[in-house]
Design a protein around this motif. Structure first.
Motif, PDB file in Angstrom:
ATOM      1  N   PRO A 338       0.841  -1.204   0.000  1.00 28.13           N
ATOM      2  CA  PRO A 338       0.000   0.000   0.000  1.00 28.13           C
ATOM      3  C   PRO A 338       0.874   1.252   0.000  1.00 28.13           C
ATOM      4  CG  PRO A 338      -0.715  -1.572   1.680  1.00 28.13           C
ATOM      5  CD  PRO A 338       0.576  -2.084   1.160  1.00 28.13           C
ATOM      6  N   GLU A 339       0.369   2.291  -0.621  1.00 27.02           N
ATOM      7  CA  GLU A 339       1.140   3.524  -0.722  1.00 27.02           C
ATOM      8  C   GLU A 339       1.494   4.075   0.654  1.00 27.02           C
ATOM      9  OE1 GLU A 339       1.054   7.789  -3.066  1.00 27.02           O
ATOM     10  OE2 GLU A 339      -0.649   6.412  -3.190  1.00 27.02           O
ATOM     11  N   SER A 340       0.633   3.829   1.636  1.00 23.70           N
ATOM     12  CA  SER A 340       0.901   4.350   2.976  1.00 23.70           C
ATOM     13  C   SER A 340       2.131   3.681   3.606  1.00 23.70           C
ATOM     14  CB  SER A 340      -0.320   4.123   3.883  1.00 23.70           C
ATOM     15  OG  SER A 340      -0.625   2.736   3.968  1.00 23.70           O
ATOM     16  N   GLU A 341       2.486   2.458   3.145  1.00 16.91           N
ATOM     17  CA  GLU A 341       3.645   1.761   3.692  1.00 16.91           C
ATOM     18  C   GLU A 341       4.884   1.928   2.828  1.00 16.91           C
ATOM     19  OE1 GLU A 341       2.834  -2.305   4.462  1.00 16.91           O
ATOM     20  OE2 GLU A 341       1.070  -1.907   5.708  1.00 16.91           O
ATOM     21  N   GLU A 342       4.717   2.415   1.622  1.00 22.04           N
ATOM     22  CA  GLU A 342       5.826   2.545   0.676  1.00 22.04           C
ATOM     23  C   GLU A 342       6.776   3.674   1.097  1.00 22.04           C
ATOM     24  OE1 GLU A 342       6.385   4.334  -3.771  1.00 22.04           O
ATOM     25  OE2 GLU A 342       4.460   3.470  -3.214  1.00 22.04           O
ATOM     26  N   GLY A 343       7.978   3.299   1.512  1.00 23.03           N
ATOM     27  CA  GLY A 343       8.965   4.297   1.898  1.00 23.03           C
ATOM     28  C   GLY A 343       8.465   5.266   2.939  1.00 23.03           C
ATOM     29  N   ARG A 344       7.682   4.787   3.892  1.00 24.61           N
ATOM     30  CA  ARG A 344       7.022   5.707   4.813  1.00 24.61           C
ATOM     31  C   ARG A 344       8.010   6.446   5.719  1.00 24.61           C
ATOM     32  NH1 ARG A 344       3.822   1.289   8.613  1.00 24.61           N
ATOM     33  NH2 ARG A 344       5.643   0.001   9.186  1.00 24.61           N
ATOM     34  N   VAL A 345       9.121   5.788   6.091  1.00 30.61           N
ATOM     35  CA  VAL A 345      10.118   6.466   6.930  1.00 30.61           C
ATOM     36  C   VAL A 345      10.683   7.678   6.201  1.00 30.61           C
ATOM     37  CG1 VAL A 345      12.375   6.245   8.029  1.00 30.61           C
ATOM     38  CG2 VAL A 345      10.715   4.367   8.187  1.00 30.61           C
ATOM     39  N   PHE A 346      10.994   7.503   4.918  1.00 32.13           N
ATOM     40  CA  PHE A 346      11.576   8.602   4.139  1.00 32.13           C
ATOM     41  C   PHE A 346      10.539   9.682   3.856  1.00 32.13           C
ATOM     42  CE2 PHE A 346      13.851   4.675   3.076  1.00 32.13           C
ATOM     43  CZ  PHE A 346      15.109   5.019   3.556  1.00 32.13           C
ATOM     44  N   ALA A 347       9.300   9.253   3.671  1.00 29.47           N
ATOM     45  CA  ALA A 347       8.238  10.240   3.488  1.00 29.47           C
ATOM     46  C   ALA A 347       8.040  11.082   4.747  1.00 29.47           C
ATOM     47  CB  ALA A 347       6.930   9.533   3.106  1.00 29.47           C
ATOM     48  N   ARG A 348       8.098  10.439   5.916  1.00 34.57           N
ATOM     49  CA  ARG A 348       7.963  11.183   7.176  1.00 34.57           C
ATOM     50  C   ARG A 348       9.121  12.163   7.353  1.00 34.57           C
ATOM     51  NH1 ARG A 348       6.350   6.116  11.154  1.00 34.57           N
ATOM     52  NH2 ARG A 348       4.176   5.861  10.448  1.00 34.57           N
ATOM     53  N   LEU A 349      10.341  11.713   7.005  1.00 36.31           N
ATOM     54  CA  LEU A 349      11.486  12.610   7.093  1.00 36.31           C
ATOM     55  C   LEU A 349      11.306  13.820   6.188  1.00 36.31           C
ATOM     56  CD1 LEU A 349      14.553  10.165   7.161  1.00 36.31           C
ATOM     57  CD2 LEU A 349      13.837  11.741   8.967  1.00 36.31           C
TER      58      LEU A 349
END
Length: 700
Positions: A338-349
């Motif tokens: 799911p898009e919400s889990e895709e690279g979520r750490v980097f998205a949060r950063l």
């Protein structure tokens, strides 16, 4: 061009693979011959006074090189030892190519005051060809080592280059044995399959072969430094893994949208291949700054490393597509998340940095500047055998001499060439600069005055003596050469050409980034942030190796200066590597911006999709550089630590925090360019055209 390469690789994969196999055989067969051609004459700069004087002496001075032996560990007055030494000296004098060997018992200064060591200097005849000199040196070393004493070491002169070359070959072999298994294990974690993990290593081996072959070819026309082997091999291995990782990740993404392997390969080359092409060009452009310097060492390093980068780039866009065409069907596509889990750490950063852009800049920029502060006190020197590991014979000879003889023993003198026409008063004033000055007359009326300095060969006393001679001579036909004079000239060359080198590199990088992005501000922002990470890494190298902080943890010691080879290479290579990660991220940001038109969200999406690739690539590159730091050779330790820190700082702090913060601060203006330049980009600029759906998972 990329589409043509992709079609060739997919239509004739076996032919492409066969050509690369031939290249590998050449690299590991013919290319390894470079180990016998390495030179340790790093500070030579054509056109300088020291080089001109050295060339003049080569023409008129019949004397040749010399090597030195030290016998230590027992009383040198022991009758049995004395008999052996005198017999060895007599035998060495009979060896073809030997000019003179003084009696260490009858010559003042060759026997240590504590009576526990003695020196045996061996002067070689001038005019020997390389083969004759090598035979003489080996025969001398073999005979002296037959002396039965606890410690017998022979080094110096041409033997030093041979010993360092052997050490370089050993270090490269050990580094490969360490790094390749670790890299494979990390790739297995990243991809979860042996086939996917093995492909980057195939490209990496191609990079190593390219390093050897490029150096061998360049050694036919110029000197190749002993440092070149480790530097080009570590970079060839690291960049090959980086490029292959980027391509393979993209291929697995494309397999999500098509069952046709050939089509997936074409899309991969069209998208990620264009990023690899620009990345290779930016690294190569970063190294062109080395070509501005007249130093043979710096120019040869720049050309050799640039050639290796080109090999890695070509392997990534030709060999890897051919391998994927043949074996890609068995490589699974990227997992659907799911898009919400895709690279979520980097998205949060990215979102955190964008929301708190002022705070991020206020914390990170000063912190990096503080780390860079030691650079303001950086010193560069020739270095001596202290830079070598304690296991090397040259270092053991150095330590023995240092332990038993007065300071300055064995240090190369300042060589002053008094050509015909020099008045007696000038000659006397020059001799008066050192109480241990020695003179010898050469054919044609030339006089050579040797001024032994106090301290090390590249210390303040030695370089100060060079400057004193040059001030005293006035208009007299007097020239100064020797290691200290070469260091003075090398430093002057760096100071004179460094601004032009920087201008060349920055202008080239600006043009390439503008062609890639169509923006004027993004290249400027990229250069500024990259200089921050580079300064921090170089500052840490100064703090460790010059000032001695924590150097023992790396098996080194504080030397009071850096090797003159380290700063130029760290700056040139690290700058190019930083561009790698910048392009990885910018490519994804451009794709997202083209799809959504939302500048802020494009930053988050770009980092979401590229963050894992950049992090994995930086970690793998750090492993490669770290493996090359196990050899204990101080200049390589300095370069390895500098590049490791530059990569890690740039791929984490800079690309994950500073990039989104600065992009958010600029907003839509980040992609701005004046209308005339916009028209130029529309006509000539290159784009990474993606063919995938708007959202493509990038986790592997």
């Amino acid at each position: 061009m990329l589409s043509t390469l992709a079609r060739t690789a997919t239509r004739r994969p076996l032919t492409v693979i066969a050509l690369w196999v031939l290249f590998l055989l050449l690299g590991f067969g013919l290319g390894t011959g470079v180990f016998g051609r390495l030179s340790d004459n790093v500070p030579e700069v054509p056109g300088t006074e020291s080089e001109a004087a050295a060339e003049y002496l080569d023409r008129v001075d019949p004397s040749g090189d010399s090597i030195t032996a030290v016998v230590e560990g027992t009383a040198v007055t022991d009758p049995a030892l004395r008999t052996q030494v005198e017999k060895a000296v007599a035998d060495v004098r009979k060896i073809a190519g030997v000019a003179a060997v003084p009696d260490p018992y009858a010559t003042p200064g060759l026997t240590a005051e504590d009576g526990r060591a003695l020196l045996v200097p061996v002067a070689l005849k001038g005019g020997l060809d390389d083969d004759a000199e090598e035979r003489a040196v080996n025969d001398v070393a073999d005979r002296i080592k037959q002396i039965d004493a606890p410690e017998v070491h022979v080094s110096g002169g041409p033997l030093l280059g041979l010993q360092i070359g052997e050490k370089a070959q050993e270090d490269v072999r050990n580094a490969e044995l360490i790094s390749l298994p670790v890299v494979l294990a990390l790739l297995l974690v990243v991809f979860g399959g042996l086939r996917s993990a093995a492909l980057p290593l195939v490209i990496a081996v191609s990079g190593i072969a390219g390093a050897f072959l490029a150096l061998f070819l360049f050694s036919s026309v110029t000197d190749i430094s002993v440092y070149a082997i480790q530097v080009t091999t570590m970079l060839g291995l690291g960049l090959a893994v980086d490029y292959a990782l980027l391509m393979l990740v993209r291929f697995r993404e494309e397999r999500r949208t098509t069952e046709d392997v050939v089509e997936a390969v074409h899309r991969t080359v069209a998208a990620a291949g264009r990023t690899v092409l620009f990345s290779g060009l930016t690294v190569a452009v970063s190294l062109t700054g080395l070509l501005v310097f007249p130093s043979v060492f710096l120019r040869s390093m720049g050309l050799a490393v640039a050639a290796v980068v080109v090999v890695d780039m070509l392997a990534a866009v030709t060999l890897l597509p051919a391998l994927l065409t043949r074996f890609g069907r068995k490589i699974p596509p990227a997992k659907d998340r799911p898009e919400s889990e895709e690279g979520r750490v980097f998205a949060r950063l990215a979102r955190f940095s964008a929301r708190n852009r002022i705070a991020v800049l206020a914390v990170i920029v000063p912190a990096l500047l503080v780390l860079a502060l030691p650079v303001t006190g950086m010193r560069i020197n020739l270095g001596d055998a202290q830079q070598l590991p304690s296991s090397t014979e040259a270092r053991q000879l150095y330590d023995t001499v240092d332990a038993h003889f007065p300071p300055g023993t064995g240090v190369s003198p300042i060589t002053v060439v008094l050509k015909p026409g020099t008045d007696a008063g000038t000659a006397d004033r020059i001799r008066a600069l050192s109480p241990r000055a020695e003179s010898r007359d050469l054919p044609g009326g030339t006089t050579v005055v040797e001024l032994p300095p106090t301290g090390s060969v590249d210390g303040d006393a030695a370089t100060g003596l060079v400057k004193q001679v040059r001030e005293l001579r006035g208009d007299a036909p007097v020239e100064v050469t020797g290691p200290a004079a070469r260091l003075v000239d090398f430093r002057a060359m760096l100071a004179d050409r460094a601004p032009w080198a920087a201008l060349t590199v920055l202008a080239g990088i600006f043009v390439l980034l503008f062609a890639f992005t169509g923006s004027v501000l993004i290249p400027l922002r990229t250069i500024a942030t990259t200089l921050l990470s580079l300064g921090a890494a170089l500052g840490a190298v100064v703090w460790v190796f010059q000032d001695g902080h924590l150097a023992g943890l790396l098996g080194a010691e504080g030397l009071g200066s850096l090797s003159l080879t380290a700063p130029p290479l760290i700056i040139a290579i690290a700058f190019g590597l930083a561009m790698d990660y910048e392009l990885f991220i910018l490519a994804r940001m451009r794709e997202a911006r083209r799809v959504s038109g939302d500048d802020q969200e494009a930053v988050v999406t770009g980092l979401r999709r590229s963050g894992r690739v950049v992090t994995c690539a930086a970690l793998l590159l750090a492993v490669v550089f770290g493996a090359f730091m196990t050899g204990g050779f101080s200049p390589i330790l300095q370069i390895g630590l500098g590049l490791t820190l530059a990569v890690l700082i740039d791929a984490t702090v800079v690309r994950m925090l500073l990039v989104p913060a600065t992009m958010a601060l600029l907003g839509r203006r980040a992609w701005w360019a004046p209308k005339p330049l916009r028209r130029v980009h529309d006509r000539f600029g290159l784009r990474e055209e993606g063919t995938t759906a708007p959202r493509v998972p990038t986790n592997v």
